[in-house]
Write an enzyme that holds these catalytic residues in place. Structure first.
Site, PDB file in Angstrom:
ATOM      1  N   SER A   8      41.596  -6.961   4.134  1.00 55.98           N
ATOM      2  CA  SER A   8      40.698  -6.274   5.065  1.00 55.98           C
ATOM      3  C   SER A   8      39.291  -6.317   4.503  1.00 55.98           C
ATOM      4  O   SER A   8      39.092  -6.361   3.289  1.00 55.98           O
ATOM      5  CB  SER A   8      41.124  -4.813   5.287  1.00 55.98           C
ATOM      6  OG  SER A   8      40.882  -4.043   4.123  1.00 55.98           O
ATOM      7  N   CYS A   9      38.307  -6.315   5.397  1.00 56.22           N
ATOM      8  CA  CYS A   9      36.903  -6.313   5.000  1.00 56.22           C
ATOM      9  C   CYS A   9      36.152  -5.318   5.884  1.00 56.22           C
ATOM     10  O   CYS A   9      36.683  -4.858   6.898  1.00 56.22           O
ATOM     11  CB  CYS A   9      36.288  -7.711   5.122  1.00 56.22           C
ATOM     12  SG  CYS A   9      36.144  -8.323   6.820  1.00 56.22           S
ATOM     13  N   PRO A  10      34.916  -4.967   5.523  1.00 54.36           N
ATOM     14  CA  PRO A  10      34.193  -3.933   6.276  1.00 54.36           C
ATOM     15  C   PRO A  10      34.052  -4.217   7.761  1.00 54.36           C
ATOM     16  O   PRO A  10      34.181  -3.315   8.584  1.00 54.36           O
ATOM     17  CB  PRO A  10      32.832  -3.885   5.576  1.00 54.36           C
ATOM     18  CG  PRO A  10      33.140  -4.270   4.168  1.00 54.36           C
ATOM     19  CD  PRO A  10      34.209  -5.321   4.284  1.00 54.36           C
TER      20      PRO A  10
END
Length: 504
Positions: A8-10
């Site tokens: 997951s990333c921002p």
């Protein structure tokens, strides 16, 4: 070995899926099996519990809190940032293998649950960054939808009011009279009227923008305290908007509400009170304290800063505007979706609230940020075409995908290249980003759409000048990349000749 992973990333767009692909490729190359759950912007398809049960180890390549982490309890786990999952996947898997080999089931219950509450255990700086990125990632959909709808409303207005392209409904457009807006929608709205649709889409976009600060604040608090932080974060952000504290006030209320809710949730209370803690005590105290503090303590100084910043932006012209465009361009290309990049993006998107037309300074800032953010992947794509011999076959193939990623304003497409050669790639990206950002501000190009790249070109004021600035930026960056790559190649060749001569 068999592994399961979560990425997951921002923003939940590029890094999330690039890390998943990199881990899958690294696992295949090393002879392992891996199943990846991508917790991206469009949600996630949870891993089959049977896969988790049969896995030897777990890999978390995430910059946000992994959802439902308790599923992986009792498994040896390696947790890294999403960028390492993209650029160093093979080594991450090596670390996972080492974790499996060193794992002792006897201490599993003691070791693994500590990862269930990483915000409490990790370093303070990492926790603050994680919470801030959580807020930004959840805020972006409100910004994207609102900004593009506002821009479409203005686009329709150029047809509906051909004299000046302005939406001309007194008391409705400026929001000074909400009653007038509701009355107009109920009595004057026409399904076949371009003017009606221009006004309606404009206001749907404005309503979406109204959630910007509450969402930012609410999900910062959520990143700190989980669900108990949502209520004080959202209410605090809403109050920050009412008192004029802007997005800066929303950031402060997010951290205040989050840490306050986290602190209250740790209270040791009698068993009879525990049941009402999450539904009564925590929200009551945290919402009251956060809101009162926002009105009396946080709001006034934040409002002054916000007003001063707004006045400064609207008065920008000439050299000062160009310098700001250059600085924002450098920031966008420095870490390609990292904290510095996100600071520039949030600065631009939240400023759109104060823009009425594409000619306003905040709209020009948004255009400068988007143009600069498109430069790195487009520069890589061009460089691999112009000088293919400087790149490996895999790099040339990756360069082809950078055309689409760059055109769509996904800076992360250049990350594999930056990660493999940061000292040459990143300065080259920043040079092109500075050129693009500075030219956009010099040309006075503005846009009300906060994302989309070339796909929202019709919504950009002076679209041809935007393209000129963009092409100039990624062309300069590509030339810089080719120059440093050729210099390094010649230097390496010369060093090899010296070695041959010495041996001879």
């Amino acid at each position: 070995m068999k592994f399961v992973a979560v990425t997951s990333c921002p923003t939940g767009i590029a890094h999330t899926y690039m890390a998943a692909e990199a881990l899958e490729q690294a696992a295949a190359a090393a002879g392992h099996e891996i199943s990846v759950e991508t917790q991206g912007a469009i949600g996630a398809t949870p891993l089959d519990p049977a896969l988790i049960a049969g896995a030897d180890g777990v890999v978390f390549a995430a910059d946000l809190e992994v959802k439902n982490k308790e599923r992986f309890a009792g498994k040896p786990t390696v947790s890294v940032g999403v960028k390492r999952g993209v650029s160093d996947a093979a080594r991450v898997l090596d670390e996972a293998v080492a974790a499996v080999e060193a794992f002792s089931p006897d201490v599993a219950v003691e070791v693994v649950p500590a990862q269930d509450v990483p915000v409490r255990r990790e370093g303070r700086g990492s926790g603050i960054r994680r919470a801030l990125m959580t807020g930004v990632s959840h805020m972006i959909p409100f910004v994207a939808a609102g900004g593009i709808l506002i821009a479409i409303g203005f686009l329709i207005a150029t047809v509906a009011w051909p004299s000046n392209g302005a939406i001309e409904v007194t008391g409705v457009v400026d929001g000074s009279d909400p009653t007038a807006l509701m009355a107009w929608l109920s009595s004057d709205f026409s399904w076949l009227s371009a003017q009606s649709w221009a006004v309606l889409l404009f206001w749907v976009g404005k309503w979406s923008f109204a959630f910007l600060v509450p969402a930012l604040s609410g999900y910062i608090a959520y990143g700190i305290a989980d669900r108990p932080g949502i209520a004080p974060g959202f209410v605090g952000g809403f109050v920050a908007g009412l008192v004029g504290a802007g997005f800066l006030g929303g950031i402060v209320t997010g951290f205040l509400g989050g840490y306050l809710a986290l602190w209250i949730s740790r209270w040791k209370v009698p068993a009879g009170v525990r049941g009402i803690m999450p539904v009564v005590v925590i929200p009551l105290i945290s919402v009251a304290v956060t809101s009162v503090a926002t009105v009396l303590v946080i709001g006034p100084p934040m409002k002054w800063i916000n007003d001063t910043l707004t006045v400064a932006l609207t008065s920008l012209s000439g050299g000062s505007a160009i310098l700001l465009g250059v600085i924002l361009g450098l920031m966008q290309c420095f870490d390609l979706g990292g904290p510095v990049n996100k600071v520039a993006y949030v600065f631009a998107t939240t400023g759109l609230v104060n823009a009425a037309t594409a000619a306003d300074a905040p709209a020009q800032i948004m255009a400068a940020v988007m143009a600069a953010g498109m430069v790195p992947p487009l520069a890589i794509a061009l460089a691999t075409v112009v000088r293919p011999k400087l790149w490996t076959k895999q790099e040339r193939e990756s360069g082809k995908s950078c055309w689409l990623l760059g055109a769509s304003f996904i800076s992360e497409g250049a990350i594999p290249f930056a990660a493999s050669d940061p000292l040459r790639m990143i300065p080259s990206f920043m040079l092109g980003g500075a050129v693009a950002g500075g030219l956009v501000m010099a040309f006075g190009v503005g846009q009300l759409a906060p994302h989309g790249g070339i796909w929202v070109l019709p919504l950009i004021g002076h679209p041809l000048l935007f393209v000129v600035a963009l092409v100039a930026g990624f062309a300069v960056s590509a030339l810089a990349i080719i120059g440093v790559k050729e210099y390094s190649a010649r230097k390496a060749a010369a060093a090899a000749e010296v070695v041959v001569d010495v041996v001879a």
